[in-house]
Design a protein around this motif. Structure first.
Motif, PDB file in Angstrom:
ATOM      1  N   PRO A   1       0.843  -1.219   0.000  1.00  0.00           N
ATOM      2  CA  PRO A   1       0.000   0.000   0.000  1.00  0.00           C
ATOM      3  C   PRO A   1       0.870   1.258   0.000  1.00  0.00           C
ATOM      4  O   PRO A   1       1.709   1.439   0.883  1.00  0.00           O
ATOM      5  N   THR A   2       0.687   2.062  -1.006  1.00  0.00           N
ATOM      6  CA  THR A   2       1.457   3.315  -1.090  1.00  0.00           C
ATOM      7  C   THR A   2       0.665   4.506  -0.607  1.00  0.00           C
ATOM      8  O   THR A   2       1.224   5.553  -0.305  1.00  0.00           O
ATOM      9  N   GLY A   3      -0.654   4.346  -0.524  1.00  0.00           N
ATOM     10  CA  GLY A   3      -1.482   5.450  -0.043  1.00  0.00           C
ATOM     11  C   GLY A   3      -1.561   6.569  -1.053  1.00  0.00           C
ATOM     12  O   GLY A   3      -0.884   6.587  -2.077  1.00  0.00           O
ATOM     13  N   GLU A   4      -2.401   7.515  -0.796  1.00  0.00           N
ATOM     14  CA  GLU A   4      -2.546   8.677  -1.662  1.00  0.00           C
ATOM     15  C   GLU A   4      -1.320   9.573  -1.549  1.00  0.00           C
ATOM     16  O   GLU A   4      -0.818   9.821  -0.467  1.00  0.00           O
ATOM     17  N   GLN A   5      -0.834  10.022  -2.679  1.00  0.00           N
ATOM     18  CA  GLN A   5       0.253  10.997  -2.669  1.00  0.00           C
ATOM     19  C   GLN A   5      -0.261  12.386  -2.309  1.00  0.00           C
ATOM     20  O   GLN A   5       0.474  13.229  -1.840  1.00  0.00           O
ATOM     21  N   GLN A   6      -1.518  12.622  -2.595  1.00  0.00           N
ATOM     22  CA  GLN A   6      -2.104  13.930  -2.359  1.00  0.00           C
ATOM     23  C   GLN A   6      -3.574  13.734  -2.011  1.00  0.00           C
ATOM     24  O   GLN A   6      -4.291  13.030  -2.706  1.00  0.00           O
ATOM     25  N   GLU A   7      -4.002  14.319  -0.929  1.00  0.00           N
ATOM     26  CA  GLU A   7      -5.379  14.172  -0.481  1.00  0.00           C
ATOM     27  C   GLU A   7      -6.024  15.547  -0.366  1.00  0.00           C
ATOM     28  O   GLU A   7      -5.462  16.453   0.242  1.00  0.00           O
ATOM     29  N   SER A   8      -7.188  15.697  -0.965  1.00  0.00           N
ATOM     30  CA  SER A   8      -7.900  16.971  -0.948  1.00  0.00           C
ATOM     31  C   SER A   8      -9.131  16.874  -0.060  1.00  0.00           C
ATOM     32  O   SER A   8      -9.825  15.843  -0.035  1.00  0.00           O
ATOM     33  N   ARG A   9      -9.376  17.950   0.659  1.00  0.00           N
ATOM     34  CA  ARG A   9     -10.585  18.071   1.474  1.00  0.00           C
ATOM     35  C   ARG A   9     -11.158  19.454   1.248  1.00  0.00           C
ATOM     36  O   ARG A   9     -10.433  20.394   0.886  1.00  0.00           O
ATOM     37  N   VAL A  10     -12.452  19.561   1.480  1.00  0.00           N
ATOM     38  CA  VAL A  10     -13.115  20.837   1.266  1.00  0.00           C
ATOM     39  C   VAL A  10     -13.808  21.257   2.563  1.00  0.00           C
ATOM     40  O   VAL A  10     -14.505  20.467   3.201  1.00  0.00           O
ATOM     41  N   PHE A  11     -13.549  22.507   2.971  1.00  0.00           N
ATOM     42  CA  PHE A  11     -14.189  23.105   4.144  1.00  0.00           C
ATOM     43  C   PHE A  11     -15.371  23.934   3.644  1.00  0.00           C
ATOM     44  O   PHE A  11     -15.176  24.863   2.839  1.00  0.00           O
ATOM     45  N   VAL A  12     -16.563  23.612   4.111  1.00  0.00           N
ATOM     46  CA  VAL A  12     -17.784  24.297   3.684  1.00  0.00           C
ATOM     47  C   VAL A  12     -18.318  25.111   4.870  1.00  0.00           C
ATOM     48  O   VAL A  12     -18.516  24.564   5.975  1.00  0.00           O
ATOM     49  N   TYR A  13     -18.557  26.392   4.644  1.00  0.00           N
ATOM     50  CA  TYR A  13     -19.059  27.298   5.681  1.00  0.00           C
ATOM     51  C   TYR A  13     -20.535  27.567   5.410  1.00  0.00           C
ATOM     52  O   TYR A  13     -20.900  28.119   4.362  1.00  0.00           O
ATOM     53  N   HIS A  14     -21.377  27.173   6.378  1.00  0.00           N
ATOM     54  CA  HIS A  14     -22.821  27.330   6.213  1.00  0.00           C
ATOM     55  C   HIS A  14     -23.389  28.042   7.433  1.00  0.00           C
ATOM     56  O   HIS A  14     -22.636  28.446   8.341  1.00  0.00           O
ATOM     57  N   ASP A  15     -24.693  28.173   7.477  1.00  0.00           N
ATOM     58  CA  ASP A  15     -25.315  28.983   8.539  1.00  0.00           C
ATOM     59  C   ASP A  15     -25.184  28.369   9.915  1.00  0.00           C
ATOM     60  O   ASP A  15     -25.325  29.080  10.929  1.00  0.00           O
ATOM     61  N   TRP A  16     -24.931  27.072  10.014  1.00  0.00           N
ATOM     62  CA  TRP A  16     -24.853  26.428  11.320  1.00  0.00           C
ATOM     63  C   TRP A  16     -23.421  26.065  11.739  1.00  0.00           C
ATOM     64  O   TRP A  16     -23.238  25.444  12.766  1.00  0.00           O
ATOM     65  N   GLY A  17     -22.448  26.403  10.929  1.00  0.00           N
ATOM     66  CA  GLY A  17     -21.069  26.109  11.320  1.00  0.00           C
ATOM     67  C   GLY A  17     -20.192  25.777  10.131  1.00  0.00           C
ATOM     68  O   GLY A  17     -20.344  26.318   9.034  1.00  0.00           O
ATOM     69  N   ILE A  18     -19.265  24.841  10.383  1.00  0.00           N
ATOM     70  CA  ILE A  18     -18.274  24.452   9.372  1.00  0.00           C
ATOM     71  C   ILE A  18     -18.298  22.943   9.223  1.00  0.00           C
ATOM     72  O   ILE A  18     -18.288  22.210  10.219  1.00  0.00           O
ATOM     73  N   ALA A  19     -18.343  22.457   7.973  1.00  0.00           N
ATOM     74  CA  ALA A  19     -18.325  21.030   7.689  1.00  0.00           C
ATOM     75  C   ALA A  19     -17.146  20.717   6.773  1.00  0.00           C
ATOM     76  O   ALA A  19     -16.886  21.444   5.818  1.00  0.00           O
ATOM     77  N   VAL A  20     -16.439  19.614   7.090  1.00  0.00           N
ATOM     78  CA  VAL A  20     -15.282  19.197   6.304  1.00  0.00           C
ATOM     79  C   VAL A  20     -15.623  17.888   5.611  1.00  0.00           C
ATOM     80  O   VAL A  20     -16.069  16.931   6.265  1.00  0.00           O
TER      81      VAL A  20
END
Length: 1106
Positions: free
Chosen positions: A706-725
């Protein structure tokens, strides 16, 4: 008058009329002393005694001028050496063997020149003088010793592939200071009294003691020449070697072979600039002392007369001052400056007699002639007869000269008038300043001239006085068709017929004005090429007589007025550009001051070394699977060739159904892989700037590790009740920060108590470590850690902070505070420094913009682009003001104002292109808001390049700076694509769509190394796709309806669309109650993530694994 001093070696001669030369036949010297010489000849004729003239004392004005030049030059050198030493010592990042050599060289020269200034003239104190001479001997020898060390270090660095484990600095110190100490000690023991002379505190030269210094210096110069030759030979020998050696063995990770040879080549390329520096340093330190050895006598005119066998003649015609001709001329009859220098090899010239005239100080120009004594004597008699006639000028002749002066007054052109003033200054400088014993102060000289011309002493020059001076000074010889009366025509601003002292000063404000300028037709256009980061000097080939001041321009703006650190115009007329960037590319023109008719154009092309990135860097797969590798190449110009290699050999793309290269090398697919496919796959890009490559290693095995991901992307979403990743591949929720959570270390909520909605302004990614997000209604900026996914800092700001901009090279976050809920021109600017550092942050205000903190309308900070240019300046606008204020980002202060009044432009949106340095903005009319078109500025000079009044809409720059896309949404949506060129923006095509565009983003293209455009809609569930390099259009449907426009806050769009970056696979676009993840490679919807209340902002972060 017979000279009795500074003469030796008498010879008794007679004039031989048959050979027309002096002859010693039949004559000899019986005896001589300092005052008499006794000759004996066996015949009768004309006799003479010839003696060698030497060691003529230097005249006081020349001695003073030489002293001033020496002291000023040494002081400047000491200051520069001191600064260089401080830089080498203070900046630890510069420390190396090479910089140690440079630092010690500077220290030795600094001490030597300081001792020289303080003690070289202490000849009245023998002991002190000897000590000073010894110190000068030691430190100058030490300087040359360090020069030798530099040559040796250069050779060693080219021969050795790898750095030595132990530094040679200790050996360098011992040799560089030990050898001079031994030489000085031995010299002092052998002859201590040769340290110091009666003229200067230096080594004696008449007893060859000077060779204690000259010998080692010559040895160093020869040694460094050998080192340089050997270094150049090594570089030439390896120039044709391959970049690396073939590697035919398949290893697990398929490492690239040829390390030693590649390291040598890389090292040679890295030291090319140092080779140039070593050559320059060798000549600067070597030849100057060679010139000192060659200097034998102060009296160059007498020396030239003796060497060439010419007589010295006094030229009183003043023709040498006309049109910049040189004072020293050659002739066979009467003196004239137009006759070329004689051929010294001509046998006839060797027979001519040298006659030395001692009346050189009486004025006029000195001329070397080739006349016999009879001709000289005859001319002197004629001169005596003509002198009385010159003193009495008939009245009729005076009237004729007056009429001629009036005629010249009407014929004198501005160009001839400038020649007159230049020659007049030169002429009076040679006469008046020498008589007064003063230096070359222009104001003092002009004052003397005014006093001399003002014959009635009334403090003003009238026409009669100017005519009288013109006749007395024979001004007609200084410039054709002009006289001093023309000063009333050109330099009498009030037209009162008189010249006051101030008006006279103004007329001679420049010592050298432009006269006649010229430029070779073949040199009118000069193409110059350089690399980013280089220092470049451009010479102007416009010449003139006298030499004119040179003006450099870019887009019509005088570059000397920029006061820029990286753009300088030198006194010699050359343009010097330091630390070249892509924004420096373009056209530069030079011309003579006051003469814009003759112009030379220099077209500067700046290129970069290509950059290549691949992903993944390593992958392990089973036999039979498909391997996919992506490549991204950038550079200016774009690499002509992007190719894939395997183990440093060209890929066999001709094998059917095995390899597929997508587009212009953007992707490589290897189908049905086997064990033989294990290896290092290289993406290689080549351009005029060089070659670059990156490696993706493939390992094929039955049980892949297993080499795993070389690059991992995540997105931070800002909405009316807080922050979701979210994790986009599987569309799963990764982490949640509720608005009601308490911020760690404080008693404050993220958004507020239960029932309080979050209010988000803008959010930005800071160095992949933090996300900064503004909360306008709470007057603060939250800092969210990407790694911990919690709020780690709260930064208090002015009221209603909204906009954020990040400057990576300075690690600054710029905050624009609205100070109200409306987008009005009462905003303030604050800066957060060290934004990516783990610390408690606070804000600071920059220098007030135009004297005000709170009148800002918008702040435009250049974003980071693919070409990697670090912008130094940002722009600020004020409400209803037609112009821009330029901000120095590093110093956080106001620099200049850019006036856009002629274009009726109040900038609304502004973007930057690092390629060719363009600033593009859309403009509106003040107060009414009527659109006035698109304006393009030159980032370097702030000059307007174009104003397209029929092109409306908001501009966007593609991240690689190749295209500018303008989106006009007022009546119908029109997208205009323009190409960035060296002369501005060039129209490519336009697209009209019925989709109401709310936001656009750029996603990496599958077929090219550039980008494609994606646009979200304000009222439809569609995404608009535009392939920028072809104009192809598609629609991606089923992305949900956007949030109602009235719910959007702080000038945000009701539907955004955000790309994940260069190697990201996805984009996200929030809808009213969900976010949609869109696959940019397949142009399909990957998933929909619901259960969100009014998602407003989205920020991508990328986590890389090594």
């Amino acid at each position: 008058m017979i000279r009795t001093v500074n003469v030796t070696n008498p010879a008794c001669v007679f004039w031989d009329y048959t050979t027309s030369s002096w002859s010693e036949e039949g004559c000899r010297v019986l005896r001589y002393n300092t005052s008499h010489t006794v000759c004996q000849c066996d015949h009768l004729t004309n006799f003479a005694v010839l003696m060698d003239v030497h060691a003529t004392p230097l005249a006081y004005p020349h001695h003073l001028a030489l002293s001033i030049i020496t002291y000023v030059g040494c002081v400047i050198s000491i200051v520069c050496l001191l600064l260089a030493t401080i830089v080498f010592h203070a900046f630890r990042g510069l420390k190396s063997d090479r910089t140690t050599i440079h630092k010690n060289l500077c220290v030795c020269l600094l001490i030597a020149e300081t001792v020289f200034l303080a003690g070289v003239n202490q000849t009245d104190k023998p002991v002190v003088c000897g000590v000073v001479a010894g110190l000068l001997h030691f430190f100058f020898l030490a300087a040359f010793a360090w020069m030798f060390m530099e040559g040796f270090q250069l050779y060693v660095m080219l021969v050795e592939v790898f750095e030595a484990e132990k530094s040679r600095v200790r050996w360098y110190y011992g040799a560089a200071y030990g050898f001079p100490a031994v030489v000085v000690a031995v010299s002092a023991v052998i002859d201590p009294f040769s340290y110091g002379t009666k003229d200067a505190c230096w080594l004696r030269a008449d007893n060859y003691f000077i060779f204690a210094f000259v010998g080692p210096v010559i040895a160093v110069i020869i040694a460094n020449s050998i080192f340089l030759t050997m270094s150049l030979f090594i570089m030439c020998r390896h120039a044709n070697l391959s970049a690396s050696v073939k590697n035919k063995e398949h290893t697990k990770l398929a490492s690239v072979s040829g390390g030693e040879e590649s390291a040598l080549l890389d090292k040679m390329q890295a030291h090319v600039s140092w080779v140039r520096g070593a050559v320059v340093l060798m000549f600067l330190l070597g030849l100057t002392w060679t010139f000192g050895l060659l200097y034998l006598n102060h009296c160059e005119l007498h020396r030239a007369a003796c060497v060439t066998g010419k007589a010295i003649h006094i030229d009183r015609t003043r023709k040498c001052f006309r049109k910049g001709l040189q004072p020293i001329t050659w002739d066979n009859n009467a003196p004239t400056s137009a006759t070329p220098a004689p051929d010294l090899s001509d046998p006839a010239l060797k027979q001519l007699t040298p006659i030395v005239r001692d009346d050189l100080t009486q004025g006029g120009g000195a001329v070397l002639t080739t006349r016999s004594p009879l001709e000289v004597e005859q001319e002197e008699e004629e001169t005596k007869m003509e002198d009385p006639m010159e003193e009495e000028v008939p009245e009729d002749e005076m009237k004729q000269e007056g009429a001629a002066a009036k005629q010249e007054d009407t014929l004198c052109s501005m160009q001839q008038y400038e020649i007159l003033k230049d020659n007049l200054l030169l002429y009076h400088h040679a006469r008046l300043m020498a008589e007064k014993g003063r230096g070359s102060e222009r104001e003092y000289l002009v004052g003397l001239m005014f006093s001399k011309f003002d014959t009635n002493n009334n403090g003003a020059l009238d026409r009669d006085e100017l005519v009288q001076v013109s006749q007395a000074e024979e001004v007609s010889r200084l410039a054709e068709e002009c006289s001093l009366v023309d000063m009333l025509r050109y330099d009498d601003p009030n037209g009162d017929g008189h010249l006051s002292l101030n008006e006279f000063y103004t007329a001679f404000s420049k010592l050298y004005s432009v006269s006649v300028v010229s430029l070779d037709k073949a040199l009118e256009v000069n193409h110059v090429s350089a690399r980013v980061g280089d220092n470049l000097e451009i010479k102007c080939d416009v010449t003139g007589t006298p030499t004119p001041p040179i003006v450099w321009r870019r887009n019509g703006l005088d570059l000397a007025a920029l006061n820029s650190e990286d753009i300088r115009v030198f006194v010699d007329g050359s343009l010097y550009l330091t630390r070249l960037q892509l924004v420096h590319a373009g056209n530069y023109t030079c011309h003579a001051d006051r003469n814009k008719d003759v112009v030379q154009t220099h077209i500067l092309t700046v290129h970069t070394v290509p950059t290549v990135q691949v992903t993944p860097h390593i992958q392990s797969l089973r036999p039979g699977e498909e391997a996919i590798m992506n490549c991204r190449a950038t550079g200016e110009p774009f690499p002509k060739q992007v190719e894939w290699l395997k183990n440093d050999e060209p890929l066999r793309v001709d094998i059917p159904h095995k390899y597929e290269v997508v587009g212009n090398g953007t992707q490589l697919r290897v189908r049905n892989i086997g064990y033989a496919d294990t290896g290092a796959y290289m993406c290689q890009a080549t351009s005029v700037g060089g070659m670059a490559r990156d490696i993706s290693s493939l390992v094929v095995q039955e049980n892949p590790a297993p080499t795993g991901e070389q690059q991992e992307s995540r997105v931070f979403v800002y909405h009316d009740w807080g922050i979701a990743v979210y994790e986009p591949d599987e569309c799963r929720l990764f982490h949640v920060i509720q608005g009601t959570d308490v911020i760690p270390g404080t008693q404050e909520y993220v958004c507020g108590d239960k029932g309080t909605n979050c209010s988000w302004g803008r959010a930005i990614n800071v160095a992949e470590r933090y996300i900064y997000v503004t909360q306008p209604r709470r007057d603060r900026v939250l800092v969210v850690s990407v790694q911990q996914m919690v709020v780690v800092d709260v930064i208090v700001t002015d009221q209603y902070p909204v906009d954020l901009s990040y400057v990576p090279n300075l690690d600054q976050v710029w905050v624009l505070n609205w100070r109200s809920t409306k987008d009005e021109g009462v905003k303030t600017i604050q800066v957060i420094r060290d934004a990516s550092q783990k610390k408690k942050h606070h804000t600071v205000h920059p220098e007030p913009i135009d004297g005000h903190f709170d009148l800002v309308k918008d702040l435009f900070v250049p974003p980071t682009q693919d070409l990697g240019h670090d912008f130094r300046y940002a722009y600020v606008t004020h409400t209803n003001q037609r112009g821009l204020y330029k901000l120095d980002l590093a110093n956080m202060k106001y620099v200049k104002t850019v006036d856009l009044t002629p274009y009726n432009c109040v900038p609304q949106h502004l973007v930057f292109s690092s390629l060719h340095g363009l600033v593009v903005m859309d403009c509106q009319e003040p107060v009414t808001g009527r659109r006035t078109g698109q304006l393009v500025l030159d980032y370097l000079t702030d000059a307007v390049l174009s104003h397209k009044t029929n092109l409306m809409g908001r501009p966007h720059v593609v991240p690689d700076s190749s295209l500018v896309v303008t989106v006009d949404t007022l009546y119908h949506v029109k997208i205009v694509v323009q190409k960035v060129t060296d002369h501005g923006l060039e129209y490519v095509y336009d697209v009209i769509t019925t989709l109401n565009v709310s936001d656009v983003t750029f996603f990496p293209s599958r077929l090219t190394h550039s980008y494609d455009l994606y646009a979200a809609s304000t009222d439809k569930d569609d995404i608009f796709f535009l392939e920028l390099h072809t104009g192809k259009v598609e629609m991606i449907t089923g992305v949900g309806k956007a949030m109602p426009p009235e719910l959007a806050e702080w000038s945000n769009t009701n539907r955004a669309i955000v790309s994940a970056g260069v190697f990201g696979h996805y984009m996200v676009s929030p809808s009213e109650a969900a976010i949609f993840v869109i696959n940019g490679e397949t142009r399909t919807v990957n998933c929909e993530i619901g259960s969100l209340v009014h998602p407003r902002l989205a920020v991508w972060v990328t986590k890389k694994y090594i």
